[in-house]
Design a protein around this motif. Structure first.
Motif, PDB file in Angstrom:
ATOM      1  N   ASN A   1     -18.615 -22.445 -18.507  1.00  0.00           N
ATOM      2  CA  ASN A   1     -18.501 -21.005 -18.674  1.00  0.00           C
ATOM      3  C   ASN A   1     -19.398 -20.565 -19.818  1.00  0.00           C
ATOM      4  O   ASN A   1     -19.145 -20.901 -20.974  1.00  0.00           O
ATOM      5  CB  ASN A   1     -17.049 -20.598 -18.962  1.00  0.00           C
TER       6      ASN A   1
ATOM      7  N   LEU B   1      -8.376 -36.426 -15.287  1.00  0.00           N
ATOM      8  CA  LEU B   1      -9.297 -35.946 -14.264  1.00  0.00           C
ATOM      9  C   LEU B   1     -10.546 -35.350 -14.899  1.00  0.00           C
ATOM     10  O   LEU B   1     -10.469 -34.727 -15.959  1.00  0.00           O
ATOM     11  CB  LEU B   1      -8.614 -34.891 -13.388  1.00  0.00           C
ATOM     12  N   PRO B   2     -11.725 -35.506 -14.260  1.00  0.00           N
ATOM     13  CA  PRO B   2     -12.952 -34.954 -14.836  1.00  0.00           C
ATOM     14  C   PRO B   2     -12.963 -33.434 -14.782  1.00  0.00           C
ATOM     15  O   PRO B   2     -12.448 -32.831 -13.852  1.00  0.00           O
ATOM     16  CB  PRO B   2     -14.051 -35.544 -13.945  1.00  0.00           C
ATOM     17  N   LYS B   3     -13.532 -32.853 -15.818  1.00  0.00           N
ATOM     18  CA  LYS B   3     -13.651 -31.403 -15.873  1.00  0.00           C
ATOM     19  C   LYS B   3     -14.965 -31.012 -15.207  1.00  0.00           C
ATOM     20  O   LYS B   3     -15.953 -31.715 -15.322  1.00  0.00           O
ATOM     21  CB  LYS B   3     -13.648 -30.914 -17.324  1.00  0.00           C
ATOM     22  N   ARG B   4     -14.978 -29.880 -14.507  1.00  0.00           N
ATOM     23  CA  ARG B   4     -16.180 -29.457 -13.790  1.00  0.00           C
ATOM     24  C   ARG B   4     -16.588 -28.054 -14.232  1.00  0.00           C
ATOM     25  O   ARG B   4     -15.750 -27.231 -14.554  1.00  0.00           O
ATOM     26  CB  ARG B   4     -15.921 -29.425 -12.278  1.00  0.00           C
TER      27      ARG B   4
ATOM     28  N   TYR C   1      -3.602 -34.516 -15.899  1.00  0.00           N
ATOM     29  CA  TYR C   1      -4.510 -33.387 -16.064  1.00  0.00           C
ATOM     30  C   TYR C   1      -5.589 -33.675 -17.105  1.00  0.00           C
ATOM     31  O   TYR C   1      -6.624 -33.024 -17.118  1.00  0.00           O
ATOM     32  CB  TYR C   1      -3.747 -32.101 -16.407  1.00  0.00           C
ATOM     33  N   GLN C   2      -5.377 -34.648 -17.985  1.00  0.00           N
ATOM     34  CA  GLN C   2      -6.404 -35.016 -18.967  1.00  0.00           C
ATOM     35  C   GLN C   2      -7.299 -36.143 -18.458  1.00  0.00           C
ATOM     36  O   GLN C   2      -8.410 -36.317 -18.928  1.00  0.00           O
ATOM     37  CB  GLN C   2      -5.750 -35.445 -20.285  1.00  0.00           C
TER      38      GLN C   2
END
Length: 156
Positions: free
Chosen positions: A67, A61-64, A58-59
């Motif tokens: 907000n 993977l790229p964040k998209r 989970y760390q």
């Protein structure tokens, strides 16, 4: 004819679960298949996301996305609802403001303002003063002979 009390599953389709930790004769007594000592042999273990020091999936993977912290949120009203309240006599078509909408119960609270959307039909000649309005809503109100005054937010 099949009776409810005679319904049975196919033979071998179900089997009783193994009862763990029920003595040496059961084959899985004493330690109950957990081995000897260590964190996993004890109760209350929660190490599902841990990968032995490797960077967890989970760390990796790229964040998209993003907000916006100061995003405005508007109370939304459709013109169809405004027409319903005018017909019921709860709103005065000549002077519809955000405060009047809150007062009559059309909107629960103003938040950062009220935004009018174009769902439904309006027949009354209404004068509406709000923070925002969609193009469709403005067109529908003007077509009925009314007017929409937008104060702060941009019209979409």
């Amino acid at each position: 004819m099949v009776k409810l009390n005679e319904l049975r599953d196919n033979p071998g389709a179900t089997h009783k679960p193994k009862r763990v930790g029920r003595g040496p004769g059961s084959g899985i007594g004493k330690t109950g298949g957990r081995g000897i000592k260590g964190q996993k042999s004890r109760s209350g273990v929660a190490i599902k996301g841990y990968e032995g020091g490797q960077m967890p999936l989970y760390q990796r993977l790229p964040k998209r996305g993003f907000n916006k912290p100061n995003r405005k949120s508007f109370a939304v009203v459709n013109i169809g609802k405004i027409q319903e309240f005018i017909d019921a006599g709860k709103l005065d078509a000549a002077n519809i403001t955000e405060d009047a909408m809150v007062e009559c119960g059309l909107v629960r609270r103003k938040l950062d303002g009220v935004r009018v959307l174009g769902k439904g039909e309006i027949t009354a000649k209404a004068s509406i003063a709000v923070t925002g309005a969609s193009k469709g809503a403005v067109e529908a109100v003007e077509k009925a002979g009314g007017s929409v005054t937008v104060s702060a937010a941009s019209t979409e």
